[in-house]
Scaffold this motif. Structure first.
Motif, PDB file in Angstrom:
ATOM      1  N   LYS A   6      -3.638 -23.376 -11.796  1.00  0.00           N
ATOM      2  CA  LYS A   6      -3.920 -23.203 -10.379  1.00  0.00           C
ATOM      3  C   LYS A   6      -2.954 -22.242  -9.682  1.00  0.00           C
ATOM      4  CE  LYS A   6      -6.072 -25.878  -7.758  1.00  0.00           C
ATOM      5  NZ  LYS A   6      -6.621 -26.907  -6.860  1.00  0.00           N
ATOM      6  N   SER A  51      -4.809 -20.122  -6.738  1.00  0.00           N
ATOM      7  CA  SER A  51      -4.649 -20.833  -5.476  1.00  0.00           C
ATOM      8  C   SER A  51      -3.220 -20.689  -4.958  1.00  0.00           C
ATOM      9  CB  SER A  51      -4.974 -22.315  -5.646  1.00  0.00           C
ATOM     10  OG  SER A  51      -3.872 -23.000  -6.182  1.00  0.00           O
ATOM     11  N   THR A  59      -6.253 -20.293   0.849  1.00  0.00           N
ATOM     12  CA  THR A  59      -5.952 -21.217  -0.243  1.00  0.00           C
ATOM     13  C   THR A  59      -6.391 -20.664  -1.601  1.00  0.00           C
ATOM     14  OG1 THR A  59      -8.052 -22.365   0.076  1.00  0.00           O
ATOM     15  CG2 THR A  59      -6.146 -23.237   1.250  1.00  0.00           C
ATOM     16  N   VAL A  60      -7.362 -19.758  -1.590  1.00  0.00           N
ATOM     17  CA  VAL A  60      -7.728 -19.094  -2.844  1.00  0.00           C
ATOM     18  C   VAL A  60      -7.221 -17.659  -2.806  1.00  0.00           C
ATOM     19  CG1 VAL A  60      -9.737 -20.551  -3.256  1.00  0.00           C
ATOM     20  CG2 VAL A  60     -10.006 -18.427  -2.000  1.00  0.00           C
TER      21      VAL A  60
END
Lengths: 233, 233
Positions: free
Chosen positions: B152, B156, B224-225
DNA sequence: ACAAAAGTGTTCCATTTACACCCATGA
DNA sequence: TCATGGGTGTAAATGGAACACTTTTGT
Protein backbone atom coordinates in the motif's frame (compact mmCIF):
# COMPACT_ATOMS: atom_id res chain seq x y z
CA UNK A 1 -13.82 -6.95 31.28
CA UNK A 2 -13.25 -8.05 34.86
CA UNK A 3 -16.50 -10.00 35.00
CA UNK A 4 -15.49 -13.53 35.89
CA UNK A 5 -18.65 -15.06 34.49
CA UNK A 6 -18.39 -13.27 31.14
CA UNK A 7 -18.05 -15.41 28.05
CA UNK A 8 -17.66 -14.27 24.46
CA UNK A 9 -20.75 -14.17 22.24
CA UNK A 10 -21.11 -16.83 19.57
CA UNK A 11 -22.12 -15.70 16.10
CA UNK A 12 -23.08 -17.41 12.86
CA UNK A 13 -20.55 -17.49 10.05
CA UNK A 14 -21.53 -17.59 6.40
CA UNK A 15 -19.54 -17.73 3.19
CA UNK A 16 -20.43 -15.66 0.12
CA UNK A 17 -18.92 -16.04 -3.32
CA UNK A 18 -18.14 -13.44 -5.96
CA UNK A 19 -17.69 -15.66 -9.00
CA UNK A 20 -16.50 -13.73 -12.04
CA UNK A 21 -16.22 -14.91 -15.61
CA UNK A 22 -16.17 -13.58 -19.16
CA UNK A 23 -19.16 -14.06 -21.43
CA UNK A 24 -19.13 -12.49 -24.91
CA UNK A 25 -16.19 -10.36 -23.85
CA UNK A 26 -18.07 -8.84 -20.94
CA UNK A 27 -17.46 -9.36 -17.24
CA UNK A 28 -20.22 -11.33 -15.51
CA UNK A 29 -20.95 -12.34 -11.94
CA UNK A 30 -23.00 -15.33 -10.85
CA UNK A 31 -26.13 -14.41 -8.89
CA UNK A 32 -28.95 -16.50 -7.46
CA UNK A 33 -32.50 -15.50 -6.72
CA UNK A 34 -33.29 -15.92 -3.04
CA UNK A 35 -36.06 -18.43 -2.39
CA UNK A 36 -36.67 -17.57 1.27
CA UNK A 37 -36.99 -14.51 3.46
CA UNK A 38 -35.33 -12.17 4.03
CA UNK A 39 -34.92 -10.63 0.57
CA UNK A 40 -37.06 -13.37 -1.03
CA UNK A 41 -37.00 -13.00 -4.81
CA UNK A 42 -34.03 -10.62 -4.73
CA UNK A 43 -30.70 -11.37 -6.38
CA UNK A 44 -27.90 -12.44 -4.06
CA UNK A 45 -24.44 -13.92 -4.13
CA UNK A 46 -24.25 -17.70 -3.89
CA UNK A 47 -23.19 -18.80 -0.43
CA UNK A 48 -24.26 -20.41 2.79
CA UNK A 49 -23.39 -21.19 6.37
CA UNK A 50 -20.53 -23.28 7.61
CA UNK A 51 -21.57 -26.92 7.59
CA UNK A 52 -20.29 -27.68 11.08
CA UNK A 53 -17.85 -26.23 13.52
CA UNK A 54 -14.94 -28.19 12.07
CA UNK A 55 -15.28 -27.04 8.47
CA UNK A 56 -12.51 -24.75 7.29
CA UNK A 57 -13.82 -21.49 5.83
CA UNK A 58 -12.16 -21.94 2.46
CA UNK A 59 -13.41 -25.53 2.38
CA UNK A 60 -16.92 -24.16 2.81
CA UNK A 61 -16.25 -21.80 -0.09
CA UNK A 62 -15.17 -24.75 -2.25
CA UNK A 63 -18.25 -26.68 -1.23
CA UNK A 64 -20.63 -23.83 -2.08
CA UNK A 65 -18.83 -23.37 -5.38
CA UNK A 66 -19.65 -26.98 -6.19
CA UNK A 67 -23.20 -26.99 -4.78
CA UNK A 68 -24.45 -23.66 -6.03
CA UNK A 69 -22.46 -23.11 -9.20
CA UNK A 70 -21.59 -26.65 -10.21
CA UNK A 71 -17.97 -25.56 -10.55
CA UNK A 72 -15.06 -27.75 -9.58
CA UNK A 73 -13.42 -25.58 -7.00
CA UNK A 74 -10.14 -27.45 -7.11
CA UNK A 75 -9.42 -26.08 -10.56
CA UNK A 76 -10.27 -22.42 -10.35
CA UNK A 77 -8.80 -19.45 -8.62
CA UNK A 78 -10.20 -18.77 -5.15
CA UNK A 79 -9.04 -16.14 -2.69
CA UNK A 80 -10.50 -14.46 0.34
CA UNK A 81 -11.87 -10.94 0.04
CA UNK A 82 -12.48 -10.32 3.72
CA UNK A 83 -15.03 -10.47 6.50
CA UNK A 84 -18.23 -8.45 6.39
CA UNK A 85 -19.65 -8.10 9.84
CA UNK A 86 -21.88 -5.05 10.32
CA UNK A 87 -24.27 -5.98 13.14
CA UNK A 88 -27.35 -5.03 11.10
CA UNK A 89 -26.33 -6.56 7.78
CA UNK A 90 -28.73 -9.51 8.22
CA UNK A 91 -32.17 -8.98 9.79
CA UNK A 92 -32.17 -12.53 11.13
CA UNK A 93 -29.46 -11.71 13.66
CA UNK A 94 -25.73 -11.48 13.98
CA UNK A 95 -24.21 -13.16 10.97
CA UNK A 96 -20.68 -12.54 9.82
CA UNK A 97 -19.92 -13.34 6.21
CA UNK A 98 -16.51 -14.21 4.87
CA UNK A 99 -16.47 -13.32 1.19
CA UNK A 100 -14.39 -15.06 -1.45
CA UNK A 101 -13.45 -14.10 -4.97
CA UNK A 102 -13.52 -16.89 -7.55
CA UNK A 103 -12.52 -16.66 -11.18
CA UNK A 104 -14.12 -19.11 -13.60
CA UNK A 105 -12.74 -19.82 -17.06
CA UNK A 106 -14.98 -19.11 -20.02
CA UNK A 107 -16.30 -22.59 -20.65
CA UNK A 108 -18.06 -23.57 -23.87
CA UNK A 109 -21.04 -24.80 -21.80
CA UNK A 110 -24.11 -22.59 -22.08
CA UNK A 111 -24.91 -21.88 -18.40
CA UNK A 112 -23.75 -23.21 -15.09
CA UNK A 113 -26.12 -25.98 -14.08
CA UNK A 114 -27.05 -25.51 -10.46
CA UNK A 115 -29.50 -26.59 -7.81
CA UNK A 116 -30.16 -23.07 -6.58
CA UNK A 117 -33.25 -21.38 -7.97
CA UNK A 118 -32.55 -19.07 -10.85
CA UNK A 119 -28.79 -18.95 -10.79
CA UNK A 120 -27.57 -16.86 -13.70
CA UNK A 121 -24.62 -14.92 -14.99
CA UNK A 122 -25.35 -11.21 -14.76
CA UNK A 123 -23.29 -8.44 -16.39
CA UNK A 124 -21.18 -6.77 -13.73
CA UNK A 125 -21.90 -3.35 -15.21
CA UNK A 126 -25.55 -3.60 -14.23
CA UNK A 127 -24.68 -4.56 -10.68
CA UNK A 128 -22.08 -1.84 -10.14
CA UNK A 129 -24.34 0.82 -11.60
CA UNK A 130 -27.11 -0.19 -9.18
CA UNK A 131 -29.57 -1.23 -11.88
CA UNK A 132 -29.65 -4.74 -10.40
CA UNK A 133 -30.78 -4.81 -6.77
CA UNK A 134 -28.84 -7.10 -4.47
CA UNK A 135 -29.69 -8.52 -1.04
CA UNK A 136 -27.82 -7.67 2.19
CA UNK A 137 -24.51 -5.86 1.61
CA UNK A 138 -23.79 -7.95 -1.48
CA UNK A 139 -23.40 -5.00 -3.79
CA UNK A 140 -20.54 -3.74 -1.65
CA UNK A 141 -19.00 -7.21 -1.73
CA UNK A 142 -19.25 -7.41 -5.53
CA UNK A 143 -17.69 -3.96 -5.80
CA UNK A 144 -14.79 -5.04 -3.59
CA UNK A 145 -14.39 -8.25 -5.56
CA UNK A 146 -14.26 -6.51 -8.92
CA UNK A 147 -11.80 -3.95 -7.62
CA UNK A 148 -9.64 -6.76 -6.26
CA UNK A 149 -9.68 -8.47 -9.64
CA UNK A 150 -8.84 -5.22 -11.43
CA UNK A 151 -5.95 -4.59 -9.13
CA UNK A 152 -4.57 -8.12 -9.24
CA UNK A 153 -4.48 -8.21 -13.04
CA UNK A 154 -1.61 -5.75 -12.81
CA UNK A 155 0.71 -7.66 -10.54
CA UNK A 156 -0.37 -11.29 -10.73
CA UNK A 157 -1.11 -13.92 -13.34
CA UNK A 158 -4.81 -13.83 -12.41
CA UNK A 159 -5.90 -13.07 -15.97
CA UNK A 160 -5.05 -16.62 -17.06
CA UNK A 161 -7.68 -17.90 -14.62
CA UNK A 162 -10.35 -16.38 -16.90
CA UNK A 163 -9.08 -18.45 -19.83
CA UNK A 164 -9.20 -22.12 -20.72
CA UNK A 165 -6.12 -24.28 -20.23
CA UNK A 166 -4.64 -22.97 -23.46
CA UNK A 167 -5.36 -19.55 -24.87
CA UNK A 168 -4.19 -17.01 -27.38
CA UNK A 169 -2.66 -13.68 -26.49
CA UNK A 170 -5.65 -11.81 -27.86
CA UNK A 171 -7.95 -13.86 -25.63
CA UNK A 172 -5.80 -12.76 -22.72
CA UNK A 173 -6.10 -9.20 -23.95
CA UNK A 174 -9.88 -9.47 -23.93
CA UNK A 175 -9.69 -10.37 -20.24
CA UNK A 176 -7.76 -7.22 -19.45
CA UNK A 177 -10.05 -5.10 -21.58
CA UNK A 178 -13.23 -6.49 -20.06
CA UNK A 179 -12.12 -6.32 -16.44
CA UNK A 180 -10.51 -2.91 -16.73
CA UNK A 181 -13.09 -1.56 -19.12
CA UNK A 182 -10.52 -0.11 -21.49
CA UNK A 183 -9.17 -0.72 -25.00
CA UNK A 184 -5.58 -1.83 -25.40
CA UNK A 185 -3.29 -1.79 -28.42
CA UNK A 186 -2.95 -5.44 -29.52
CA UNK A 187 0.60 -4.98 -30.79
CA UNK A 188 1.94 -3.42 -27.62
CA UNK A 189 -0.04 -5.83 -25.45
CA UNK A 190 1.43 -8.74 -27.38
CA UNK A 191 4.98 -7.74 -26.56
CA UNK A 192 4.27 -6.55 -23.05
CA UNK A 193 2.80 -9.90 -22.05
CA UNK A 194 5.61 -11.81 -23.72
CA UNK A 195 8.09 -9.59 -21.91
CA UNK A 196 7.05 -10.91 -18.51
CA UNK A 197 9.18 -14.00 -17.87
CA UNK A 198 7.17 -17.02 -16.77
CA UNK A 199 3.74 -15.43 -17.17
CA UNK A 200 2.72 -17.47 -20.20
CA UNK A 201 4.58 -20.28 -21.93
CA UNK A 202 4.07 -21.54 -25.50
CA UNK A 203 1.84 -24.62 -25.72
CA UNK A 204 3.19 -26.82 -28.51
CA UNK A 205 3.17 -25.50 -32.05
CA UNK A 206 -0.57 -26.04 -32.00
CA UNK A 207 -2.75 -23.30 -33.33
CA UNK A 208 -6.43 -22.57 -33.49
CA UNK A 209 -8.13 -20.77 -36.30
CA UNK A 210 -11.23 -18.68 -36.80
CA UNK A 211 -10.48 -15.90 -39.23
CA UNK A 212 -7.22 -14.35 -40.28
CA UNK A 213 -3.85 -15.71 -39.34
CA UNK A 214 -3.95 -18.47 -36.70
CA UNK A 215 -2.60 -17.49 -33.30
CA UNK A 216 -0.09 -19.35 -31.22
CA UNK A 217 -1.44 -21.04 -28.14
CA UNK A 218 -0.06 -20.50 -24.67
CA UNK A 219 -0.66 -21.88 -21.22
CA UNK A 220 -0.20 -20.38 -17.80
CA UNK A 221 3.45 -20.17 -16.78
CA UNK A 222 5.10 -20.84 -13.43
CA UNK A 223 5.27 -17.19 -12.40
CA UNK A 224 2.43 -15.90 -10.22
CA UNK A 225 3.78 -12.40 -9.63
CA UNK A 226 4.43 -10.29 -12.70
CA UNK A 227 7.82 -8.61 -13.27
CA UNK A 228 7.40 -6.13 -14.78
CA UNK A 229 3.71 -5.56 -14.05
CA UNK A 230 1.03 -5.03 -16.70
CA UNK A 231 -0.06 -1.54 -15.69
CA UNK A 232 -3.50 -0.04 -16.11
CA UNK A 233 -3.62 2.88 -18.56
CA UNK B 1 -28.69 -29.94 3.43
CA UNK B 2 -32.23 -31.27 3.29
CA UNK B 3 -32.34 -31.87 7.04
CA UNK B 4 -35.19 -29.73 8.28
CA UNK B 5 -33.88 -29.61 11.84
CA UNK B 6 -30.38 -28.56 10.85
CA UNK B 7 -29.11 -25.23 12.08
CA UNK B 8 -25.81 -23.57 11.35
CA UNK B 9 -23.02 -23.89 13.95
CA UNK B 10 -22.17 -20.83 16.03
CA UNK B 11 -18.52 -19.95 16.43
CA UNK B 12 -16.52 -17.47 18.48
CA UNK B 13 -15.12 -14.41 16.74
CA UNK B 14 -11.95 -12.68 17.87
CA UNK B 15 -10.10 -9.61 16.62
CA UNK B 16 -6.31 -9.50 16.32
CA UNK B 17 -4.25 -6.41 15.64
CA UNK B 18 -1.05 -5.99 13.66
CA UNK B 19 0.10 -2.58 14.90
CA UNK B 20 3.14 -1.31 13.03
CA UNK B 21 5.30 1.67 13.83
CA UNK B 22 8.80 3.00 13.25
CA UNK B 23 11.33 3.05 16.08
CA UNK B 24 14.90 4.20 15.37
CA UNK B 25 14.22 3.85 11.67
CA UNK B 26 13.26 0.19 11.98
CA UNK B 27 9.83 -1.36 11.52
CA UNK B 28 8.33 -2.66 14.78
CA UNK B 29 5.18 -4.56 15.67
CA UNK B 30 3.41 -4.48 19.04
CA UNK B 31 3.32 -7.87 20.78
CA UNK B 32 1.99 -8.93 24.15
CA UNK B 33 3.06 -11.86 26.29
CA UNK B 34 0.18 -14.22 26.87
CA UNK B 35 -0.77 -14.56 30.54
CA UNK B 36 -3.04 -17.57 30.19
CA UNK B 37 -3.12 -20.89 28.42
CA UNK B 38 -2.89 -21.80 25.64
CA UNK B 39 0.54 -20.46 24.65
CA UNK B 40 1.08 -18.96 28.11
CA UNK B 41 4.27 -16.90 28.14
CA UNK B 42 4.47 -16.79 24.36
CA UNK B 43 4.34 -13.60 22.31
CA UNK B 44 1.06 -12.87 20.57
CA UNK B 45 -0.76 -10.11 18.78
CA UNK B 46 -2.96 -7.87 20.91
CA UNK B 47 -6.62 -8.73 20.48
CA UNK B 48 -9.69 -10.24 22.03
CA UNK B 49 -13.22 -11.45 21.53
CA UNK B 50 -16.18 -9.43 20.43
CA UNK B 51 -17.73 -7.77 23.46
CA UNK B 52 -21.29 -8.73 22.62
CA UNK B 53 -23.26 -9.81 19.61
CA UNK B 54 -24.04 -6.24 18.60
CA UNK B 55 -20.48 -4.94 18.47
CA UNK B 56 -19.22 -4.16 14.98
CA UNK B 57 -15.96 -5.92 14.16
CA UNK B 58 -14.04 -2.75 13.40
CA UNK B 59 -15.42 -1.21 16.58
CA UNK B 60 -13.96 -4.13 18.48
CA UNK B 61 -10.64 -3.46 16.78
CA UNK B 62 -10.78 0.18 17.89
CA UNK B 63 -11.62 -0.90 21.42
CA UNK B 64 -8.72 -3.35 21.61
CA UNK B 65 -6.43 -0.71 20.20
CA UNK B 66 -7.36 1.50 23.10
CA UNK B 67 -7.39 -1.20 25.80
CA UNK B 68 -4.28 -3.13 24.86
CA UNK B 69 -2.08 -0.52 23.24
CA UNK B 70 -3.38 2.68 24.78
CA UNK B 71 -3.68 4.14 21.30
CA UNK B 72 -6.50 6.43 20.26
CA UNK B 73 -7.96 4.45 17.44
CA UNK B 74 -9.86 7.39 15.99
CA UNK B 75 -6.62 8.98 14.89
CA UNK B 76 -4.62 6.21 13.32
CA UNK B 77 -4.96 4.15 10.19
CA UNK B 78 -6.93 0.93 10.60
CA UNK B 79 -7.93 -1.52 7.88
CA UNK B 80 -9.01 -5.12 7.75
CA UNK B 81 -6.53 -7.78 6.71
CA UNK B 82 -8.93 -10.68 6.53
CA UNK B 83 -10.42 -13.62 8.42
CA UNK B 84 -8.26 -16.44 9.73
CA UNK B 85 -10.35 -19.48 10.38
CA UNK B 86 -8.45 -22.78 10.25
CA UNK B 87 -10.41 -25.17 12.48
CA UNK B 88 -7.32 -26.13 14.49
CA UNK B 89 -5.81 -22.67 14.88
CA UNK B 90 -6.92 -22.42 18.51
CA UNK B 91 -6.81 -25.50 20.77
CA UNK B 92 -9.73 -24.14 22.83
CA UNK B 93 -12.16 -24.76 19.99
CA UNK B 94 -13.51 -23.11 16.89
CA UNK B 95 -12.43 -19.49 16.95
CA UNK B 96 -12.32 -17.32 13.86
CA UNK B 97 -10.12 -14.28 14.03
CA UNK B 98 -10.58 -11.15 11.97
CA UNK B 99 -7.20 -9.45 11.70
CA UNK B 100 -6.66 -5.72 11.33
CA UNK B 101 -3.65 -3.69 10.29
CA UNK B 102 -3.01 -0.50 12.25
CA UNK B 103 -0.29 2.06 11.63
CA UNK B 104 0.88 4.12 14.58
CA UNK B 105 2.86 7.33 14.23
CA UNK B 106 6.30 7.45 15.78
CA UNK B 107 5.48 9.25 19.00
CA UNK B 108 8.13 10.79 21.23
CA UNK B 109 6.75 8.74 24.16
CA UNK B 110 9.04 5.88 25.26
CA UNK B 111 6.69 2.88 25.17
CA UNK B 112 2.99 2.37 24.78
CA UNK B 113 1.48 2.17 28.23
CA UNK B 114 -0.87 -0.78 28.37
CA UNK B 115 -2.77 -3.01 30.72
CA UNK B 116 -1.70 -6.21 29.00
CA UNK B 117 1.24 -8.01 30.54
CA UNK B 118 4.53 -7.28 28.83
CA UNK B 119 3.36 -5.39 25.79
CA UNK B 120 6.37 -4.29 23.79
CA UNK B 121 7.46 -3.12 20.38
CA UNK B 122 9.43 -5.87 18.65
CA UNK B 123 11.47 -5.50 15.48
CA UNK B 124 9.52 -6.99 12.59
CA UNK B 125 12.68 -8.54 11.18
CA UNK B 126 12.93 -10.90 14.13
CA UNK B 127 9.34 -11.98 13.74
CA UNK B 128 9.47 -12.56 10.00
CA UNK B 129 12.70 -14.52 10.26
CA UNK B 130 11.15 -16.79 12.88
CA UNK B 131 13.57 -15.84 15.67
CA UNK B 132 10.62 -14.65 17.75
CA UNK B 133 8.06 -17.37 18.41
CA UNK B 134 4.42 -16.35 18.10
CA UNK B 135 1.24 -17.98 19.38
CA UNK B 136 -1.48 -19.44 17.11
CA UNK B 137 -1.14 -18.44 13.44
CA UNK B 138 0.00 -14.96 14.40
CA UNK B 139 3.25 -15.14 12.48
CA UNK B 140 1.28 -15.68 9.29
CA UNK B 141 -0.94 -12.72 10.20
CA UNK B 142 2.06 -10.46 10.81
CA UNK B 143 3.56 -11.55 7.49
CA UNK B 144 0.32 -10.69 5.70
CA UNK B 145 0.11 -7.35 7.49
CA UNK B 146 3.63 -6.33 6.60
CA UNK B 147 3.13 -7.33 3.00
CA UNK B 148 -0.10 -5.30 2.91
CA UNK B 149 1.76 -2.27 4.26
CA UNK B 150 4.59 -2.72 1.76
CA UNK B 151 2.16 -2.92 -1.09
CA UNK B 152 0.00 0.00 0.00
CA UNK B 153 2.95 2.36 0.29
CA UNK B 154 3.12 2.31 -3.49
CA UNK B 155 -0.41 3.37 -4.32
CA UNK B 156 -1.76 5.06 -1.21
CA UNK B 157 -0.77 7.79 1.20
CA UNK B 158 -0.29 5.21 3.96
CA UNK B 159 3.30 6.28 4.64
CA UNK B 160 2.09 9.51 6.26
CA UNK B 161 0.31 7.43 8.90
CA UNK B 162 3.74 6.44 10.24
CA UNK B 163 4.65 10.10 10.76
CA UNK B 164 3.54 12.76 13.21
CA UNK B 165 1.10 15.43 12.09
CA UNK B 166 3.89 17.36 10.38
CA UNK B 167 6.99 15.74 8.98
CA UNK B 168 9.92 16.32 6.69
CA UNK B 169 10.39 14.61 3.37
CA UNK B 170 13.39 12.69 4.65
CA UNK B 171 11.28 11.36 7.52
CA UNK B 172 8.82 10.14 4.93
CA UNK B 173 11.70 8.56 3.07
CA UNK B 174 12.75 6.69 6.20
CA UNK B 175 9.28 5.16 6.31
CA UNK B 176 9.62 3.83 2.78
CA UNK B 177 13.14 2.58 3.44
CA UNK B 178 12.22 0.82 6.67
CA UNK B 179 9.05 -0.84 5.40
CA UNK B 180 10.50 -1.86 2.06
CA UNK B 181 13.95 -2.62 3.44
CA UNK B 182 15.75 -0.72 0.71
CA UNK B 183 17.84 2.45 0.30
CA UNK B 184 16.46 5.28 -1.79
CA UNK B 185 18.19 8.28 -3.35
CA UNK B 186 17.11 11.30 -1.24
CA UNK B 187 17.25 13.71 -4.17
CA UNK B 188 15.06 11.66 -6.47
CA UNK B 189 12.73 10.71 -3.64
CA UNK B 190 12.31 14.39 -2.80
CA UNK B 191 11.05 15.21 -6.26
CA UNK B 192 9.06 12.05 -6.76
CA UNK B 193 7.01 12.66 -3.62
CA UNK B 194 6.51 16.30 -4.49
CA UNK B 195 5.40 15.24 -7.95
CA UNK B 196 2.32 13.45 -6.62
CA UNK B 197 -0.45 16.06 -6.43
CA UNK B 198 -2.21 16.14 -3.07
CA UNK B 199 0.02 13.58 -1.35
CA UNK B 200 1.75 16.06 0.96
CA UNK B 201 1.12 19.77 1.40
CA UNK B 202 3.52 22.35 2.86
CA UNK B 203 2.84 23.15 6.52
CA UNK B 204 3.58 26.83 7.05
CA UNK B 205 7.07 28.11 6.54
CA UNK B 206 7.93 26.40 9.81
CA UNK B 207 11.08 24.36 9.92
CA UNK B 208 12.73 22.03 12.38
CA UNK B 209 16.46 21.70 12.80
CA UNK B 210 18.91 19.08 13.98
CA UNK B 211 22.02 19.23 11.86
CA UNK B 212 22.63 20.68 8.44
CA UNK B 213 20.11 22.79 6.59
CA UNK B 214 16.63 22.86 8.16
CA UNK B 215 13.97 20.98 6.26
CA UNK B 216 10.55 22.19 5.25
CA UNK B 217 7.64 20.66 7.09
CA UNK B 218 4.68 19.02 5.39
CA UNK B 219 1.40 17.51 6.43
CA UNK B 220 -0.73 14.83 4.85
CA UNK B 221 -2.61 16.04 1.78
CA UNK B 222 -6.16 15.34 0.64
CA UNK B 223 -5.19 12.62 -1.83
CA UNK B 224 -5.38 9.03 -0.58
CA UNK B 225 -4.51 7.29 -3.84
CA UNK B 226 -1.19 8.20 -5.43
CA UNK B 227 -0.97 9.36 -9.05
CA UNK B 228 1.64 8.54 -10.15
CA UNK B 229 2.52 5.79 -7.66
CA UNK B 230 5.76 5.60 -5.67
CA UNK B 231 7.07 2.33 -7.04
CA UNK B 232 9.27 -0.17 -5.26
CA UNK B 233 12.74 -0.51 -6.80
C1' DA C 1 -6.83 -11.42 -54.61
C1' DC C 2 -8.74 -9.75 -50.54
C1' DA C 3 -10.09 -9.49 -45.74
C1' DA C 4 -8.80 -10.27 -41.24
C1' DA C 5 -6.19 -11.25 -37.45
C1' DA C 6 -1.17 -12.33 -35.89
C1' DG C 7 3.15 -10.73 -35.24
C1' DT C 8 7.55 -7.32 -36.05
C1' DG C 9 10.24 -2.88 -36.45
C1' DT C 10 10.86 1.65 -35.42
C1' DT C 11 10.19 6.35 -33.90
C1' DC C 12 8.96 9.53 -30.45
C1' DC C 13 8.28 10.97 -25.88
C1' DA C 14 7.76 10.68 -20.80
C1' DT C 15 9.78 8.88 -16.84
C1' DT C 16 13.56 7.21 -14.12
C1' DT C 17 18.26 7.06 -12.60
C1' DA C 18 22.61 8.69 -11.45
C1' DC C 19 25.21 12.19 -9.94
C1' DA C 20 27.27 16.97 -10.01
C1' DC C 21 26.26 20.90 -7.73
C1' DC C 22 24.41 24.75 -4.76
C1' DC C 23 21.99 26.22 -0.18
C1' DA C 24 21.34 26.94 4.78
C1' DT C 25 22.50 26.09 9.22
C1' DG C 26 25.23 24.56 13.79
C1' DA C 27 29.50 24.03 15.82
C1' DT D 1 35.08 27.44 7.64
C1' DC D 2 33.84 22.93 7.70
C1' DA D 3 30.63 19.22 8.20
C1' DT D 4 25.92 17.94 7.43
C1' DG D 5 21.76 17.34 5.63
C1' DG D 6 18.24 20.03 2.37
C1' DG D 7 17.21 21.08 -2.19
C1' DT D 8 18.09 21.94 -7.70
C1' DG D 9 19.88 21.00 -12.50
C1' DT D 10 20.83 17.97 -15.99
C1' DA D 11 22.35 14.29 -19.15
C1' DA D 12 22.05 9.39 -20.08
C1' DA D 13 19.28 5.25 -19.90
C1' DT D 14 14.97 3.12 -19.83
C1' DG D 15 10.41 2.03 -20.99
C1' DG D 16 5.85 2.90 -22.91
C1' DA D 17 2.64 4.72 -26.73
C1' DA D 18 1.76 5.14 -31.46
C1' DC D 19 1.72 3.34 -35.78
C1' DA D 20 3.65 1.65 -40.36
C1' DC D 21 4.45 -2.71 -42.02
C1' DT D 22 4.92 -7.82 -42.86
C1' DT D 23 3.03 -12.62 -42.23
C1' DT D 24 -0.36 -16.28 -42.44
C1' DT D 25 -4.46 -18.07 -42.91
C1' DG D 26 -9.83 -18.63 -44.91
C1' DT D 27 -12.85 -17.59 -48.61
Amino acid sequence: MSDESWSPPAVLVAVDLVILTLRSSKLHVLLVERGIEPYRGIQALPGGFLNNDQEDIIAAAHRELDEEANLDGSKLHLEQLGAYGQPDRDPRGRIISVAYLAIAPHLPEPVAGTDAAGAAWRPVAGVLSGRVKLAFDHRKIVTDGVERARSKLEHSALAAAFCAETFTISELQQVYEAVWGVRLDPRNFYRKVQGVPGFIVPADVTRRTTKGRPARLFRSGPQTVLHPPIVRP
